[in-house]
Design a protein around this motif. Structure first.
Motif, mmCIF file in Angstrom:
data_model
loop_
_atom_site.group_PDB
_atom_site.id
_atom_site.type_symbol
_atom_site.label_atom_id
_atom_site.label_comp_id
_atom_site.label_asym_id
_atom_site.label_seq_id
_atom_site.Cartn_x
_atom_site.Cartn_y
_atom_site.Cartn_z
ATOM 1 N N TRP A 33 0.824 -1.210 0.000
ATOM 2 C CA TRP A 33 0.000 0.000 0.000
ATOM 3 C C TRP A 33 0.856 1.257 0.000
ATOM 4 C CZ3 TRP A 33 -4.543 -1.046 -1.508
ATOM 5 C CH2 TRP A 33 -5.258 -2.176 -1.063
ATOM 6 N N VAL A 34 0.502 2.191 -0.877
ATOM 7 C CA VAL A 34 1.123 3.516 -0.897
ATOM 8 C C VAL A 34 0.027 4.540 -0.615
ATOM 9 C CG1 VAL A 34 2.467 5.201 -2.190
ATOM 10 C CG2 VAL A 34 2.796 2.751 -2.622
ATOM 11 N N VAL A 35 0.182 5.275 0.477
ATOM 12 C CA VAL A 35 -0.745 6.339 0.832
ATOM 13 C C VAL A 35 -0.198 7.633 0.240
ATOM 14 C CG1 VAL A 35 -1.885 7.558 2.722
ATOM 15 C CG2 VAL A 35 -1.316 5.133 2.965
ATOM 16 N N ARG A 36 -0.953 8.203 -0.684
ATOM 17 C CA ARG A 36 -0.531 9.444 -1.329
ATOM 18 C C ARG A 36 -1.353 10.587 -0.749
ATOM 19 N NH1 ARG A 36 0.081 7.108 -7.499
ATOM 20 N NH2 ARG A 36 -2.183 6.829 -7.342
ATOM 21 N N ILE A 37 -0.663 11.575 -0.177
ATOM 22 C CA ILE A 37 -1.323 12.627 0.586
ATOM 23 C C ILE A 37 -0.940 13.984 0.022
ATOM 24 C CG2 ILE A 37 -1.770 13.511 2.906
ATOM 25 C CD1 ILE A 37 -0.465 10.942 3.995
ATOM 26 N N SER A 38 -1.930 14.757 -0.351
ATOM 27 C CA SER A 38 -1.727 16.122 -0.832
ATOM 28 C C SER A 38 -3.087 16.804 -0.875
ATOM 29 C CB SER A 38 -1.083 16.119 -2.225
ATOM 30 O OG SER A 38 -0.745 17.432 -2.643
ATOM 31 N N ASP A 39 -3.085 18.101 -1.029
ATOM 32 C CA ASP A 39 -4.333 18.828 -1.280
ATOM 33 C C ASP A 39 -4.642 18.664 -2.763
ATOM 34 O OD1 ASP A 39 -6.384 20.587 -1.754
ATOM 35 O OD2 ASP A 39 -5.469 22.279 -0.712
ATOM 36 N N TRP A 40 -5.479 17.673 -3.068
ATOM 37 C CA TRP A 40 -5.716 17.325 -4.464
ATOM 38 C C TRP A 40 -6.650 18.307 -5.178
ATOM 39 C CZ3 TRP A 40 -2.014 14.361 -5.686
ATOM 40 C CH2 TRP A 40 -1.540 13.365 -4.813
ATOM 41 N N SER A 41 -7.130 19.317 -4.463
ATOM 42 C CA SER A 41 -7.971 20.320 -5.118
ATOM 43 C C SER A 41 -7.148 21.207 -6.046
ATOM 44 C CB SER A 41 -8.706 21.174 -4.084
ATOM 45 O OG SER A 41 -7.784 21.937 -3.310
ATOM 46 N N ASN A 42 -5.825 21.200 -5.869
ATOM 47 C CA ASN A 42 -4.932 21.972 -6.729
ATOM 48 C C ASN A 42 -3.829 21.077 -7.252
ATOM 49 O OD1 ASN A 42 -5.985 24.785 -6.422
ATOM 50 N ND2 ASN A 42 -5.517 24.397 -4.266
ATOM 51 N N GLU A 43 -3.529 21.165 -8.542
ATOM 52 C CA GLU A 43 -2.488 20.341 -9.141
ATOM 53 C C GLU A 43 -1.101 20.919 -8.916
ATOM 54 O OE1 GLU A 43 -3.312 19.721 -13.230
ATOM 55 O OE2 GLU A 43 -5.162 18.576 -12.865
ATOM 56 N N THR A 44 -1.026 22.201 -8.567
ATOM 57 C CA THR A 44 0.264 22.873 -8.399
ATOM 58 C C THR A 44 0.374 23.467 -7.001
ATOM 59 O OG1 THR A 44 -0.553 25.024 -9.171
ATOM 60 C CG2 THR A 44 0.263 23.468 -10.850
ATOM 61 N N VAL A 92 2.100 22.320 3.993
ATOM 62 C CA VAL A 92 2.857 21.252 3.347
ATOM 63 C C VAL A 92 2.015 20.563 2.282
ATOM 64 C CG1 VAL A 92 3.920 18.989 3.706
ATOM 65 C CG2 VAL A 92 4.412 20.864 5.281
ATOM 66 N N LEU A 93 0.767 20.238 2.596
ATOM 67 C CA LEU A 93 -0.062 19.497 1.650
ATOM 68 C C LEU A 93 -0.520 20.356 0.478
ATOM 69 C CD1 LEU A 93 -2.187 17.167 3.939
ATOM 70 C CD2 LEU A 93 0.065 16.797 2.917
ATOM 71 N N GLN A 94 -0.522 21.659 0.634
ATOM 72 C CA GLN A 94 -0.819 22.539 -0.498
ATOM 73 C C GLN A 94 0.339 22.578 -1.491
ATOM 74 O OE1 GLN A 94 -1.721 26.254 1.490
ATOM 75 N NE2 GLN A 94 -3.940 25.955 1.266
ATOM 76 N N ASN A 95 1.529 22.279 -1.013
ATOM 77 C CA ASN A 95 2.728 22.450 -1.836
ATOM 78 C C ASN A 95 3.501 21.170 -2.097
ATOM 79 O OD1 ASN A 95 2.997 25.565 -2.116
ATOM 80 N ND2 ASN A 95 2.579 25.250 0.072
ATOM 81 N N THR A 96 3.027 20.042 -1.556
ATOM 82 C CA THR A 96 3.799 18.806 -1.594
ATOM 83 C C THR A 96 2.903 17.604 -1.833
ATOM 84 O OG1 THR A 96 5.207 19.789 0.125
ATOM 85 C CG2 THR A 96 5.522 17.447 -0.324
ATOM 86 N N GLU A 97 3.421 16.636 -2.560
ATOM 87 C CA GLU A 97 2.825 15.308 -2.622
ATOM 88 C C GLU A 97 3.665 14.379 -1.757
ATOM 89 O OE1 GLU A 97 2.324 13.613 -6.478
ATOM 90 O OE2 GLU A 97 1.394 15.412 -7.326
ATOM 91 N N LEU A 98 3.042 13.766 -0.763
ATOM 92 C CA LEU A 98 3.702 12.742 0.044
ATOM 93 C C LEU A 98 3.269 11.372 -0.470
ATOM 94 C CD1 LEU A 98 3.049 14.180 3.620
ATOM 95 C CD2 LEU A 98 5.175 14.329 2.326
ATOM 96 N N HIS A 99 4.229 10.540 -0.822
ATOM 97 C CA HIS A 99 3.969 9.159 -1.238
ATOM 98 C C HIS A 99 4.612 8.263 -0.194
ATOM 99 C CE1 HIS A 99 2.902 10.072 -5.606
ATOM 100 N NE2 HIS A 99 3.304 11.242 -5.130
ATOM 101 N N ILE A 100 3.794 7.523 0.568
ATOM 102 C CA ILE A 100 4.307 6.770 1.711
ATOM 103 C C ILE A 100 3.939 5.300 1.565
ATOM 104 C CG2 ILE A 100 4.381 6.591 4.220
ATOM 105 C CD1 ILE A 100 3.508 9.506 4.384
ATOM 106 N N LEU A 101 4.949 4.476 1.266
ATOM 107 C CA LEU A 101 4.794 3.023 1.233
ATOM 108 C C LEU A 101 5.113 2.533 2.638
ATOM 109 C CD1 LEU A 101 6.246 0.623 -1.520
ATOM 110 C CD2 LEU A 101 5.717 -0.067 0.808
ATOM 111 N N ILE A 102 4.096 2.228 3.399
ATOM 112 C CA ILE A 102 4.269 2.060 4.837
ATOM 113 C C ILE A 102 5.011 0.776 5.208
ATOM 114 C CG2 ILE A 102 3.013 1.749 7.017
ATOM 115 C CD1 ILE A 102 0.891 3.674 5.905
ATOM 116 N N MET A 103 4.688 -0.340 4.557
ATOM 117 C CA MET A 103 5.246 -1.624 4.969
ATOM 118 C C MET A 103 5.699 -2.407 3.732
ATOM 119 S SD MET A 103 3.441 -4.819 6.999
ATOM 120 C CE MET A 103 2.884 -3.831 8.383
ATOM 121 N N LEU A 104 6.989 -2.332 3.430
ATOM 122 C CA LEU A 104 7.500 -3.037 2.256
ATOM 123 C C LEU A 104 7.572 -4.542 2.477
ATOM 124 C CD1 LEU A 104 8.731 -2.642 -0.617
ATOM 125 C CD2 LEU A 104 10.964 -2.777 0.496
ATOM 126 N N ASN A 105 8.054 -4.937 3.639
ATOM 127 C CA ASN A 105 8.261 -6.365 3.917
ATOM 128 C C ASN A 105 7.101 -6.901 4.756
ATOM 129 O OD1 ASN A 105 9.294 -8.919 4.277
ATOM 130 N ND2 ASN A 105 11.118 -8.273 5.403
#
Length: 239
Positions: A33-44, A92-105
């Protein structure tokens, strides 16, 4: 199983900022699972430029449970604080995309072992100075395991222009930057030293060193792959 419930609940409850996807599966078929977190109302960003991209993964080693928990808590902090109106989280969420793969193994996590189900150390299985002399580094070569293959595929196909990559581990209290396979400082040593000094001045006195000298020599790691192949500024966070 509980992680699957939690991340799907985030996606259901906070669709404005949480986009859930999978980077693939483990050797036993569990979702990465990858949780992607950002303010998706704006692309930039607010100023109209491209958003920064931060990639975080946790849980390379199944028995380093704090490494997984750190990735989980990072996602949880931004989700809950955005919801409560925290100015830093919103900025942060207005200006950043966080992609978090929580548990690889995920398989190793269930078995409470460092290795994956094939007894491979996933953090020695990347295609950057891979060495068969490393303990349990792979079955004949790099990316022999589904987990590392899929993690690198996500890096290459989804976050190829990431501005930062942090891989979460546990065992000692240190932040490690490249290189691990040699004692040399990276060519961007001034960048890494600037980050070190900024962290020490404003956040924590945690030691920050290159991995080869700060911990021990290691090759075939996701950190060195992220920097040496992908070009990301990369840190291993150990707690």
């Amino acid at each position: 199983a509980t992680l699957t419930v939690d991340v799907n609940a985030w996606a259901d409850d906070y669709p404005e900022i949480v986009d859930l996807t999978s980077a693939g599966t483990t050797e036993l078929g569990k979702q990465l699972w990858v949780v992607r977190i950002s303010d998706w109302s704006n692309e930039t960003k607010v100023d109209g430029t491209e958003k920064d991209i931060v990639y975080i993964d946790g849980g390379h080693h199944g028995n380093e449970h704090l490494g997984t928990e750190l990735a989980f808590l990072t996602a949880e902090w931004y989700i809950e604080n955005w919801d409560s109106g925290n100015e830093e989280a919103i900025r942060v969420l207005q200006n950043t995309e966080l992609h978090i793969l929580i548990m690889l193994n995920a398989d190793g996590n269930d078995f409470d072992t460092r290795w994956n189900v094939n007894q491979i150390d996933l953090n020695r299985n990347y295609d950057h100075h891979w060495s068969e002399e490393e303990t349990q580094s792979g079955r004949g070569g790099p990316f022999s395991e589904s987990e590392t293959f899929n993690n690198a595929k996500y890096m290459n196909e989804v976050v190829s222009r990431a501005d930062l990559y942090v891989t979460m581990h546990a065992g000692v209290w240190i932040m490690l930057h490249p290189w691990g396979y040699i004692p040399d400082q990276p060519i961007d040593w001034e960048l890494f030293h600037f980050i070190r000094d900024d962290v020490h001045a404003n956040i924590s006195d945690i030691p920050i060193r290159n991995a080869n000298q700060g911990l021990y020599p290691n090759s075939g790691t996701s950190r060195d792959y992220g920097y040496g192949i992908m070009g990301f500024p990369t840190f291993t966070f150990e707690t």
